[in-house]
Enzyme design. Structure first.
Site, PDB file in Angstrom:
ATOM      1  N   GLU A   1      37.894  91.155  47.191  1.00 54.29           N
ATOM      2  CA  GLU A   1      37.940  90.306  45.994  1.00 54.29           C
ATOM      3  C   GLU A   1      39.384  90.103  45.535  1.00 54.29           C
ATOM      4  O   GLU A   1      39.776  89.005  45.135  1.00 54.29           O
ATOM      5  CB  GLU A   1      37.108  90.943  44.874  1.00 54.29           C
ATOM      6  CG  GLU A   1      35.614  90.925  45.152  1.00 54.29           C
ATOM      7  CD  GLU A   1      34.838  91.839  44.220  1.00 54.29           C
ATOM      8  OE1 GLU A   1      33.709  91.470  43.836  1.00 54.29           O
ATOM      9  OE2 GLU A   1      35.347  92.918  43.874  1.00 54.29           O
ATOM     10  N   TYR A   2      40.179  91.178  45.604  1.00 52.68           N
ATOM     11  CA  TYR A   2      41.595  91.081  45.218  1.00 52.68           C
ATOM     12  C   TYR A   2      42.330  90.105  46.144  1.00 52.68           C
ATOM     13  O   TYR A   2      43.082  89.238  45.691  1.00 52.68           O
ATOM     14  CB  TYR A   2      42.238  92.465  45.280  1.00 52.68           C
ATOM     15  CG  TYR A   2      43.731  92.461  45.063  1.00 52.68           C
ATOM     16  CD1 TYR A   2      44.259  92.494  43.776  1.00 52.68           C
ATOM     17  CD2 TYR A   2      44.613  92.413  46.141  1.00 52.68           C
ATOM     18  CE1 TYR A   2      45.632  92.482  43.563  1.00 52.68           C
ATOM     19  CE2 TYR A   2      45.984  92.398  45.942  1.00 52.68           C
ATOM     20  CZ  TYR A   2      46.485  92.437  44.650  1.00 52.68           C
ATOM     21  OH  TYR A   2      47.840  92.420  44.460  1.00 52.68           O
TER      22      TYR A   2
ATOM     23  N   LYS B   1      43.899 104.060  58.753  1.00 53.27           N
ATOM     24  CA  LYS B   1      44.514 103.767  57.452  1.00 53.27           C
ATOM     25  C   LYS B   1      43.943 104.734  56.417  1.00 53.27           C
ATOM     26  O   LYS B   1      42.787 104.621  56.011  1.00 53.27           O
ATOM     27  CB  LYS B   1      44.249 102.327  57.036  1.00 53.27           C
ATOM     28  CG  LYS B   1      44.943 101.941  55.739  1.00 53.27           C
ATOM     29  CD  LYS B   1      44.670 100.497  55.371  1.00 53.27           C
ATOM     30  CE  LYS B   1      45.384 100.136  54.085  1.00 53.27           C
ATOM     31  NZ  LYS B   1      44.948 100.971  52.938  1.00 53.27           N
TER      32      LYS B   1
ATOM     33  N   ARG C   1      55.467 104.941  45.101  1.00 51.96           N
ATOM     34  CA  ARG C   1      55.707 103.539  45.460  1.00 51.96           C
ATOM     35  C   ARG C   1      56.225 102.728  44.273  1.00 51.96           C
ATOM     36  O   ARG C   1      57.187 101.984  44.386  1.00 51.96           O
ATOM     37  CB  ARG C   1      54.414 102.894  45.969  1.00 51.96           C
ATOM     38  CG  ARG C   1      54.600 101.406  46.301  1.00 51.96           C
ATOM     39  CD  ARG C   1      53.268 100.693  46.456  1.00 51.96           C
ATOM     40  NE  ARG C   1      52.536 101.161  47.599  1.00 51.96           N
ATOM     41  CZ  ARG C   1      52.707 100.722  48.841  1.00 51.96           C
ATOM     42  NH1 ARG C   1      53.617  99.803  49.094  1.00 51.96           N
ATOM     43  NH2 ARG C   1      51.980 101.199  49.835  1.00 51.96           N
TER      44      ARG C   1
ATOM     45  N   LYS D   1      49.983  97.788  64.368  1.00 47.71           N
ATOM     46  CA  LYS D   1      51.417  97.543  64.396  1.00 47.71           C
ATOM     47  C   LYS D   1      51.857  97.078  65.774  1.00 47.71           C
ATOM     48  O   LYS D   1      51.348  97.583  66.793  1.00 47.71           O
ATOM     49  CB  LYS D   1      52.189  98.826  64.042  1.00 47.71           C
ATOM     50  CG  LYS D   1      51.875  99.381  62.664  1.00 47.71           C
ATOM     51  CD  LYS D   1      52.594 100.698  62.415  1.00 47.71           C
ATOM     52  CE  LYS D   1      52.256 101.246  61.034  1.00 47.71           C
ATOM     53  NZ  LYS D   1      52.871 102.572  60.797  1.00 47.71           N
TER      54      LYS D   1
ATOM     55  N   CYS E   1      24.373 102.111  17.252  1.00 45.21           N
ATOM     56  CA  CYS E   1      24.243 101.992  15.790  1.00 45.21           C
ATOM     57  C   CYS E   1      23.031 101.194  15.346  1.00 45.21           C
ATOM     58  O   CYS E   1      22.833 100.993  14.144  1.00 45.21           O
ATOM     59  CB  CYS E   1      25.512 101.366  15.217  1.00 45.21           C
ATOM     60  SG  CYS E   1      25.768  99.647  15.727  1.00 45.21           S
TER      61      CYS E   1
END
Length: 751
Positions: free
Chosen positions: A36-37, A127, A148, A320, A440
């Site tokens: 989503e990000y 990862k 970081r 990589k 309440c």
């Protein structure tokens, strides 16, 4: 001129992404999944491609991580080489595009074809889902460990990292070297930690990453400057004997390292890892060399089958380019290396039973449904509660108490109900929203959710595939009505009793004392709840009137802990105006917008005068605040219609809060726009950070709105031409500065 609609959407996305960056990198408490990000970031990139004038160094597309709070408990450290982040991929086609882009870029940059030669190979590493760390060694001894932060500036947490014991204090060779890696917590150690917290009457931690973030930001060892270092390996079964008085050592944190600086690079990444192991570091488990995308996919499938049984938190794989000589040709973007990407796994899914639904009252009065389910292990933790978003979510998904539901941890973080198992007997009791506030008993305000036609069509498809209907369900009928009305009725329920609802009062105070706000560590959720229930506090201001005799009546408090809490509350009087504005909880105002407000008003007196002014005056004044969009302007104006908020601010004005000059002083460059080009003596990000700190903003190219055009060595010709055009056509009064003049300006001199 930029289309106003595009500019408004761009501003909205920037603020939303910055807010999520703050939640993930600073608070260690993500609010949305990685997928989503990334969708938000991708939309922002597309807007900036369509309107390049919107690209600035301050855009989230150009930055890594999140800026540190203006006032932090740890020393800030600026690094010479930024810590970058990785772009995320999610499917095989993304990987094929990645390789195609690599080959195209290498062919163009390797003009003589004497380096690339058409040969590509990769190293695939697990990862780890932890907290990134940079460790600096001098003569083989750990001298500094830095978080970081925003990639350029991080926090010095050396004492805490040494106390972890899994980071080498001394290397096998007396080298000067800077390495980067990840600190994390194994699932078994995380469960042990939470069992211990529950036994002590404390709230369990949300996830392993959250636990690590809290550990490395503990002050106790930082103050004592503990210098204990122990060497141990990531996958060692034997745990070394720990000092029981050391709270960080007791957590049994782990670490892996995977990055070495350019002056120590070997010919391949595989050799880099072997070099790190030789020095005494743990490295990612089972790094695999492959020659093609198809082989990468085989490695992904291998790890995806295994990950549910792993003890360490793993949310994907890092891919990589193996040959490091190609890294120099590939280079980097503003925030990521071109030679590496992360492939993220799909969220794990588990089947469990829906037991009940709680109505949870937030600080703004919004009542959110939260599902209670039979505990089930998913994504490395035991899940007993899950998000249900809003009340329309429940109805259109036809949820019933007793249903067998599928749970996913979105982005390995937030548990959500994503489907119902239609092959099993359905529950009988339909989930009903509360008739009144559960705290309440006030009558609730019921608001609809506006939904566009494309979103509605997408929702219909998901409901058909994942949430099968049974007789008596009204969900399909409601979706048909939404096609006509454009809204789902009664999606949001709100308690209007802001001053009297204990749940709202409690949540507002919890927000006020949180880390990005007044940062009162000793006031946890449980303590705040007990203080509100006892009637000792009804607003954040009441904290400063708490007495020792009151606190001694609260369960769990004794003489020493009472003294520590009262001292922490008094210490919080010294803060910044930006933190205070964030703490009072204006709807839509996060840490970034709070800084804009603080920069504009400069003092608490002016801010309170603004809050007390007539609505028309506020509407006029808020338009002058740099960086605040139209929608948020309206939220700010409306917030101060509340008489109790204005009274609280008046009380704080008389309290004697002490604001540091950095957080609340007048910004000498407020509203000034800079464009910087060419090579400078310092890293450009240092200048950009200082400009922003003083209230200015930066742009990628000179425009009519620019005040200063700063040039170093070899400035970009296109930008110089544009600057000269603006001057010659008398479209701008932009001033051209060299680096020396810029430094003088930033130091407060007249130029």
């Amino acid at each position: 001129m930029t289309d106003p609609v595009i500019a408004a959407r761009h501003a909205f996305l920037c603020e939303r992404i910055r807010s999520h960056n703050q939640a993930y990198y600073v608070l260690n408490h993500p609010e949305i999944s990685d997928r989503e990000y990334d969708a938000l970031v991708q939309e922002l990139r597309e807007l900036e491609t369509a309107a390049p004038e919107l690209v600035t160094p301050a855009s989230p597309t150009q930055q890594v991580g999140a800026p540190l709070p203006e006032v932090t408990r740890f020393e800030k450290v600026t690094r010479a080489v930024p810590m970058l982040s990785l772009d995320n991929l999610y499917d095989p086609e993304d990987l094929r595009k990645f390789e195609k882009t690599l080959r195209t870029f290498l062919r163009e940059s390797d003009e003589k074809n004497d380096v690339f030669k058409g040969e590509l190979g990769y190293l695939v590493e697990p990862k780890i889902d932890g907290i990134s760390i940079e460790c600096v060694y001098e003569q083989g001894r750990l001298k500094r460990a830095v978080t970081r932060g925003d990639g350029v500036t991080g926090e010095n947490v050396t004492a805490n990292v040494l106390a972890i014991g899994r980071v080498p204090g001394t290397l096998s060779e007396p080298l000067d070297i800077t390495v980067r890696g990840e600190i994390f917590l194994n699932y078994s150690d995380f469960r042990t930690l939470n069992d211990r917290r529950l036994a002590e009457g404390l709230e369990p931690l949300v996830n392993p990453r959250n636990a690590v973030g809290g550990a490395i930001h503990q002050l106790e060892l930082q103050k004592k400057a503990v210098k204990a270092a122990r060497q141990m390996s990531l996958f060692d079964a034997e745990v070394p004997v720990e000092d029981k008085k050391n709270p960080i050592s007791e957590m049994n944190l782990s670490a892996v390292f995977y990055e070495v600086p350019s002056d120590h690079l070997r010919s391949t990444q595989r050799e880099n890892l072997l070099f790190l192991e030789k020095l005494g570091f743990s490295v990612p488990a089972e790094p695999t060399e492959v020659a093609s995308v198809e082989e990468i996919l085989e490695v992904i499938e291998h790890w995806d089958r295994r990950r549910a049984g792993l003890d360490f938190p793993m949310d994907g794989l890092v891919i990589k380019v193996n040959r490091t000589e190609l890294w120099k040709l590939l280079g980097r973007t503003a925030k990521s290396p071109r030679w590496a990407v992360a492939f993220k796994f799909e969220a794990e899914r588990a089947l469990t039973r829906l037991i009940s639904v709680d109505a949870q009252v937030g600080r703004t009065g919004i009542i959110t449904p939260v599902a209670n389910v039979e505990p089930v292990f998913v994504g490395g933790t035991t899940v007993a509660r899950a998000s249900l978003h809003n009340w329309a979510f429940i109805r259109v998904r036809k949820l019933r108490i007793g249903d067998m539901v599928f749970i996913e941890k979105k982005g390995e973080i937030i548990p959500q109900i994503v489907g119902v198992d239609g092959t099993r007997p359905r529950g009988e009791s339909i989930v009903a929203p509360p008739a009144s506030c559960p705290s309440c008993a006030s009558e609730l305000v019921r608001d609809p959710l506006e939904i566009s036609r494309p979103k509605l069509n997408e929702l219909r498809k998901r409901m058909k595939d994942e949430f099968p209907s049974v007789p008596g369900d009204a969900g399909d009928i409601e979706l048909e009505e939404a096609a006509t009305t454009g809204e789902l009725k009664e999606a949001f329920l709100t308690c209007p009793n802001e001053e009297g609802c204990k749940a709202q009062i409690t949540e507002r105070i919890i927000h006020f004392v949180s880390r990005n706000a007044l940062n009162i560590d000793q006031l946890g959720e449980m303590i705040v709840t007990r203080l509100v229930e006892a009637g000792f506090i009804r607003s954040p201001f009441d904290l400063y009137g708490l007495r020792e005799d009151q606190l001694l009546t609260i369960e769990g408090f004794a003489g020493k802990s009472v003294g520590q809490l009262l001292a922490a509350i008094q210490k919080s009087r010294e803060t910044t105006l930006a933190r205070f504005i964030f703490a009072i909880g204006i709807n839509g105002v996060g840490a970034v917008n709070a800084r804009f407000l603080a920069g504009h008003f400069a003092t608490l007196e002016k801010f309170v005068d603004f809050a007390k002014s007539e609505r028309t005056a506020r509407e006029q004044e808020v338009k002058n605040i740099s960086g605040i969009g139209d929608k948020l302007q309206a939220e700010i104006v409306e917030y101060f219609e509340r008489a109790w908020v204005v009274r609280m601010l008046e009380d704080f004005r008389g309290l004697g809060l002490v604001f540091s000059e950095k957080g609340s002083g007048q910004k000498p460059l407020l509203g000034k726009v800079f464009c910087i080009t060419g090579k400078l003596g310092k890293h450009r990000t240092e200048y950009v950070a200082r400009i922003q700190e003083l209230g200015g903003v930066t742009r990628v190219s000179p425009t009519q709105k620019c005040d200063y055009f700063v040039t170093g060595e070899k400035p970009t010709p296109k930008k110089v031409v544009e600057y000269e055009r603006l001057i010659n056509e008398k479209k701008s009064d932009i001033r051209r500065l060299g680096e020396v003049e810029l430094v003088r300006l930033l130091e407060g001199e007249e130029i």
